[in-house]
Scaffold this active site. Sequence first.
Site, PDB file in Angstrom:
ATOM      1  CG  HIS A 102      -6.110   7.695   0.351  1.00 34.06           C
ATOM      2  ND1 HIS A 102      -5.043   8.244  -0.328  1.00 34.06           N
ATOM      3  CD2 HIS A 102      -5.830   6.366   0.473  1.00 34.06           C
ATOM      4  CE1 HIS A 102      -4.156   7.296  -0.587  1.00 34.06           C
ATOM      5  NE2 HIS A 102      -4.617   6.143  -0.118  1.00 34.06           N
TER       6      HIS A 102
ATOM      7  CD  GLU B 221      -2.154  -2.306   4.744  1.00 30.51           C
ATOM      8  OE1 GLU B 221      -2.194  -1.609   3.730  1.00 30.51           O
ATOM      9  OE2 GLU B 221      -1.157  -2.466   5.455  1.00 30.51           O
ATOM     10  CG  ASP B 222      -6.186   0.583   6.070  1.00 28.56           C
ATOM     11  OD1 ASP B 222      -5.222  -0.129   6.428  1.00 28.56           O
ATOM     12  OD2 ASP B 222      -6.065   1.655   5.475  1.00 28.56           O
TER      13      ASP B 222
HETATM   14 MN    MN Z   1      -3.723   4.140   0.111  1.00 33.06          MN
END
Ligand code: MN
Length: 735
Positions: free
Chosen positions: A61, A90-91
């Site tokens: 991605h 964020e992840d």
């Molecule tokens: Mn993304």
Amino acid sequence: MEVIDVELERKEILKRYRKLLRSAKPILKDGDAKLIKKAFFTSMEAHKGMRRKSGEPYIYHPLAVAQIAIDEIGLGTTSIVSALLHDVVEDTELEVGDIERAFGPKVAKIIDGLTKISGVFEYGTSQQAENFRKMLLTLSDDVRVILIKLADRLHNMRTLGSMARNSQLKIASETIYIYAPLAHRLGLYAIKTELEDLHLKHTEPEVYRQIADSLRQTKASRDKFIKDFITPLEHELAGHGFDFVIKGRPKSIYSIWNKMKKQKIPFDEVYDLFAVRVILRTKLENEKAACWQVYSIVTDFYKPNPDRLRDWISTPRSNGYESLHTTVMSKTGQWVEVQIRSERMDEIAEKGYAAHWKYKEAGHANQSGLEVWICKVREMLEQDDSSAIEFVDDFRTNLFNEEVFVFTPKGDLKILPHGSTALDFAFDIHSEIGAHCLGAKVNQKLVPLNYILHNGDQVEILTSNKQKPNEDWLKFVVTSKARTKIKEFMREDKRRVITEGREMVRRRLRQLKLENEPEILNQLRAYFNAKTINDFFYQVGKGYISWNEIKKFRSEKLQKANAKKEDFTDAKNFEKEIKKIRGVESDMLLIGEDMDKIDYILAKCCNPIPGDDVFGFVTVNEGIKIHRTSCPNAVELMSNYGYRIIKAKWTSQTELAFLAGLRITGTDRVGLVNDVTRIISNELKVNMRSITIDTNDGIFEGNIMLFVHDTTHLETLMKKLYKVDGIVNVTRFDS
Ligand code: MN
């Protein structure tokens, strides 16, 4: 169980990474490749073991987003690095501080911006509005945040197939709500178009598939048409020494679908399925003149439609778009749009903002509309002290204009056509909610059903079990769903009432010891002035005709049978009576004069006024009723009850006022109602009993009940009203 070949995957990841580097190569400066490599490995390490919904390694991605940033937006190294790292804060375990230490403050700030606006539109309206505002703040901070966000969204839309259906719909809606218009605003035409197509593909897959199929099926004939169209032009342009390419490009499925919807036409009738584009390779200082020269050659060859010339070369559009458009008539009688532009203009048109900056840095473009717009956004954000919702509302009115975006109380987005009302919204939610819609609360305030929705409105529908659709509703709904449902409900309701009415009549006739046979039913129909027998049943079912009135019908019928013995309803008795009262030889009822001596009233069905041709009708309980001879009931009364008709005429010097109805239609304008009422009350001193005005789509329709002396009086009034500016028609109407 699926077996994952880790070695194969690792190879694939490296392959994609190398592709990215190859694409970036032309723009790389010293140390850039190293930086990208570092970002790639940081991201791969951070996302290690993570997979996307499709089952693929997560790193695909960020790699794809970076690839889009280069290929489709034309961004540079800082953006590629940021794209590769866009999801790590964020992840994963990594924090903005880590990014700043490793990649410097610029990248850290972009990642921070991207992290803050991630999860946009997850919650209620105010949260969404707040996030939207945050997104715009990053736009004025560093446009790259939004450009990378758009690349991120584009890849998510391209891979939407593996998401759950509800997520698909949510993401697709946000895309059409925010991202496609933003892409458009930033001049990223290709991305905007793809986002719109993908939105359609996931929200209305069947429509999308059909149009795509039709485009495929018609491709060969379209290609031939395009070839026939451009070949002579190519010769001509080459003859003049131009360096150019000509392409025939199909329009997007989304735009074709919009055209079909808007014009209510099938695919076959959409004529401009494609546009022809002439792209010139020319020096910057020559490009404007060259485009106009080409225009001149094209229009020498094909006749242009003078209304369809668009010059966005002299004044580029505010999103930076520059191009010269004309629509010309092909030799086979079909209009074709021709777009003429330089290579530079074409790149800006396709890739937008970043391409624009590329040329700007090379010292080409002036202060563009795009920068003006960004300045304006910055200003708005700086001075703005309104609430986030107010701000977004203001902002969006500029950004979007063809559809209206509203929210449910839970913050779900609904997209409706421009001009939709609260009632459309109710039907959009569910046809039962629409059918029982009583009104709505928009942004906590109570509004009527016909309230026109604005962007950003939060709408809560109020319902009541007693509420039912009626004819008037059709006047203010714009969605076909609402329209169809209302009509369906009304038809259904009418059928139900007729059935009920028929059953009620059957029972009552039995109670009255009358036969339920066609002859009696037809007499009933005529007695109650119904056009058809179903119409009569409907009136009974609705309760417009009461039990007592049906009883009255029966007693009149009996009296009629006994008329020869004791005839109270015979006109002759009245004529004798009239003669007795007046003591003269006239047997005619003089309306006005005999008023206090003989019991008579003016019929409400036709509202006779002095001057009208009239007759008296002897009723059973209400004395004599005066009808106009043109009354819709007259034929029925005179033919069936001739023995109850008496002659009547108006006395000449009556100063009484009689009720008459006027229907006025015209085109609506400010002050029209005022002018109408001024003439009626002030100039002619006529008393109005009621006035109802309906305006719809600029058409004015008014019903006025007023008291006049006679027909001459009424005609004077009608003539005066005719002269009022905007009034098209004045007619008298019966009740
Ligand atoms: Mn993304």
